[in-house]
Design a protein around this motif. Sequence first.
Motif: not given
Length: 311
Positions: A111-115, A193-197, A185-191, A208-211
């Motif tokens: 599941r990918f989340v991008a902002g 700071g407020a979104l990542l928090d 399932t792995l979750v990857y998110c980048c965007g 979860l994996h974030v950048e």
Amino acid sequence: MSLYEAELVVDRLESAADGVLAVTLRHPLGERLPAWEPGAHIDVVLGPELERQYSLCGDPADPDAWRIAVLREPDGRGGSAHVHEQLGQGDKVRVRGPRNHFALRPAPRYRFVAGGIGITPILPMLAAAEAAGAEWTLLYGGRSRGSMAFTGELERYGDRVTVAPQDETGLLDLGSVLDDVPEGTLVYCCGPGALLDAVEQRAPAGVLHVERFQPKEQETGENTEFEVVLAQSGRTLVCPPDVSVLDTVRAAGVEVLFSCTEGTCGTCETDVVEGTPDHRDSVLSDEEREAGETMLICVSRCRGKRLVLDL
């Protein structure tokens, strides 16, 4: 192993969205560029004291070109303004890398989340997940549809991609992605700071994996003085409470690669031979912090009185 470093030529400049410029770089002699994997970024030297990191967002299978995308930030520190206002086709820029602290790990589902501009490292991940036959979805948010880069390229994925501009749909519905995450399932998110928090607070443990493009706010203890031993020479330096390890070793004449000085790019990551780092970066995973085998010397310190580094 030393990083690739070369002067590349700007082959193409294209508008990827309102305020987002896609830049394609090639070797001036047509030489092949080093291989990279989704999540990688490169250092781009735009001028004296002007070095920035940008995620590679092109095709990892193309050895002849690297593509990055740069968001115009009116309140930035000058890097994006230089790219948008001064960089032209045919110009040369020095690059270094690639590095990858956001690698896509094998999994049956993602599941990918991008902002916003956070879509850049995610974009090649989608193609990799697709090629691997994994199940995946992307939730992609931005201020407005016009400000969201690469939406045209995402259309080929159909309803696996949810484009959710804030001015049309409000804040991202993170619950739809994170409240029921199947095993494996792995979750990857980048965007931003407020979104990542928000994602970090809601995501199940261990998936979860974030950048981060900006340093994460962290609670830190009091800075104390400690010794820094340079294993390669045997020299012992004193790191004062108000001076970073990076500045301490540089003041001693030791050449160390560095860039952001904020603990977000990973350029200054250094092997730890002995001692316990006080990690204050926004790059290393919890597992890497626990192992204590490396540290980002621009921001991290020592939990004891002595730190031995492979320098």
